[in-house]
Design an enzyme around this catalytic site. Structure first.
Site, PDB file in Angstrom:
ATOM      1  CG  PHE A 111      -0.179   0.336   2.379  1.00  0.00           C
ATOM      2  CD1 PHE A 111      -0.463   1.562   2.931  1.00  0.00           C
ATOM      3  CD2 PHE A 111       0.472  -0.586   3.190  1.00  0.00           C
ATOM      4  CE1 PHE A 111       0.263   1.889   4.076  1.00  0.00           C
ATOM      5  CE2 PHE A 111       0.807  -0.239   4.550  1.00  0.00           C
ATOM      6  CZ  PHE A 111       0.653   1.018   5.031  1.00  0.00           C
ATOM      7  CE  LYS A 112       3.590   1.197   4.831  1.00  0.00           C
ATOM      8  NZ  LYS A 112       5.121   1.048   5.333  1.00  0.00           N
ATOM      9  CG  ASP A 113       4.093   0.671  -4.601  1.00  0.00           C
ATOM     10  OD1 ASP A 113       5.207   1.089  -4.320  1.00  0.00           O
ATOM     11  OD2 ASP A 113       3.814  -0.712  -4.687  1.00  0.00           O
ATOM     12  CB  THR A 144       8.325   2.457   4.084  1.00  0.00           C
ATOM     13  OG1 THR A 144       7.029   2.717   4.960  1.00  0.00           O
ATOM     14  CG2 THR A 144       8.741   3.948   3.990  1.00  0.00           C
TER      15      THR A 144
END
Length: 466
Positions: A111-113, A144
């Site tokens: 999800f960090k993308d 991250t």
């Protein structure tokens, strides 16, 4: 829009300076002086928008003083065009009124993308305009780091130094960071845990003298406001896909540093109907212990099958405390100083106010594996361990079965094969095609002692113009 510190002593800044500063000079985190608020009618009008256009609608008020509308739209189009699914954040149904939102369709499968692909473009834009060079220093518990490197590696005006806890991330997570080639990319494996890495980053931002005034640090951790800003969008996306804003939604969020769920809290404050936010944690359960019993106390950090949540000092929790204390920076500073010395609680009425929206659960490794196996056997759908914790917490804490419950699917299961194997499943998650040769790529990283001076010395020696 101006941004203020959660500790009340640093000067207010505009978006560009907040983007480059990360941590405030008083040790606090920047938050908007005021939030934009959207009416139900306005949110309803966004139904059917492509993800990048929805992102523009939600985020532009935060950057409009710094970036022209057309430039920001172009940036967002480029950011989300590299995701592997046309919906960018697709929903998968697990059961009646129960969903997983897949946030792992970006280039590094986490999800960090969503935030870091954008952050790299924002940095490039602002640094080119200013003709300025910065050193990115970040700490990662697993995801991250790779997302930051992927998002920023082509930036002409940055050197990247990412700290990860030595032998405490999964092999896929490590290789995603250490196999990216580039003279401006430096991976540091610290002989400690994530909290040690995060402490070094915060200490370095507080005193940058080791850089001799030749450059400055920039943050990619979720202390950077731009990270939080980008994560607000997918709460709107999920709601609109399932009948919002005309019906309320509930979300379960696997979280260690509190950034992802804080974005959901902000979405609600901006006008999105959200009835419940579930804080889903593993054995490192400081957030659960606070939310369930109003006691904030650090315990010994434990290594688990969900390493991205092996965190005991949740940086972004400070942003929620700031709101719970009526945006009184002095009160937040006092509370956190006391928390560094022992257990603390907040006034009962403040805690009860938080409990109106938030619930929490802590899920151990065995239950995580049981959940992975159960969901696969019933749905032929494979969860990574963090998302499995989210699903279990959602089921344990759900207040109203008529309200859609959406668990944020934070990572691709191929990043955590050990957890899948321990769940007893014979299925082996496969890396997508663009990562199929990951285990054949050459790795580059440096192992350093758990010593901030040693880490700072390495950075001072190896950044481009040192």
């Amino acid at each position: 829009m101006r941004y203020i510190s959660t500790r009340g002593e640093a000067p207010a800044l505009g978006f560009e300076d907040v983007l480059l500063t990360g941590l405030a000079t008083d040790g606090g985190l920047y938050v908007p002086e005021s939030l934009p608020h959207f009416s139900v009618e306005e949110i309803r009008s966004w139904r059917g928008l492509p993800y990048a256009e929805l992102a523009y609608k939600v985020m532009y008020p935060f950057v409009e003083d710094a970036i022209p509308a057309d430039d920001f739209r172009k940036m967002l189009g480029e950011t989300y065009s590299v995701f592997s699914h046309q919906a960018v954040a697709p929903l998968v149904q697990l059961d009646t009124n129960e969903w997983v939102m897949e946030l792992f369709r970006g280039p590094t499968l986490a999800f960090k993308d969503f935030a870091l692909q954008l952050l790299g473009r924002l940095l490039d834009y602002v640094l080119e305009k200013r003709k300025q060079h910065v050193v990115i220093m970040g700490a990662t518990s697993g995801d991250t780091g790779s997302a930051a490197i992927e998002g920023c590696r082509r930036c002409e005006h940055v050197d990247i130094f990412i700290l990860h806890p030595y032998q405490r991330v999964s092999e896929v997570q490590r290789r995603q960071m250490t196999t990216v080639q580039g003279d401006n990319i430096h991976n540091i494996a610290v002989k400690g845990n994530f909290d040690d890495c995060q402490r070094m980053v915060k200490e370095s931002f507080g005193n940058q003298s080791f850089l001799s005034g030749k450059t400055q640090l920039a943050a990619v951790n979720s202390i950077n406001w731009a990270r939080i800003m980008a994560q607000i969008v997918y709460y709107f996306q999920a709601s609109l896909a399932l009948g919002g804003p005309d019906r309320s939604m509930a979300f379960s969020v696997p979280t260690g540093n509190f950034g992802d769920i804080f974005a959901g809290y902000l979405a609600k404050k901006m006008g999105l109907p959200i009835s419940q936010l579930v804080i889903a944690t593993n054995r490192n359960d400081i957030l659960h212990r606070f939310m369930s019993g109003n006691k904030y106390e650090q315990h010994q950090l434990e290594h688990t099958l969900s390493p991205s949540m092996d965190i005991m000092v949740s940086s972004n929790f400070e942003r929620l405390l700031f709101d719970l204390h009526g945006r009184d920076g002095a009160a937040v500073k006092d509370l956190l100083e006391r928390a560094a010395k022992g257990p603390v609680s907040i006034e009962d009425y403040r805690w009860k106010h938080a409990r109106k929206l938030f619930d929490s659960d802590a899920v151990d490794d065995k239950t995580t594996c049981d959940t992975i196996r159960d969901i696969y056997e019933k749905n032929e759908y494979l969860l990574d361990p963090h998302t499995a914790i989210g699903v279990r917490a959602a089921r344990n804490c759900r207040r109203d079965s008529t309200v859609p419950m959406i668990t944020l699917g934070t990572a691709h299961p191929a990043k955590f094969p050990d957890a899948i194997a321990e769940s007893g499943l014979v299925v082996k998650p496969q890396l997508p095609a663009h990562m199929a040769d990951l285990f054949e790529r050459e790795e580059r990283y440096t192992v350093l002692d758990n010593n901030v001076s040693e880490v700072q010395g390495f950075i001072a020696k190896h950044w481009k113009n040192a």
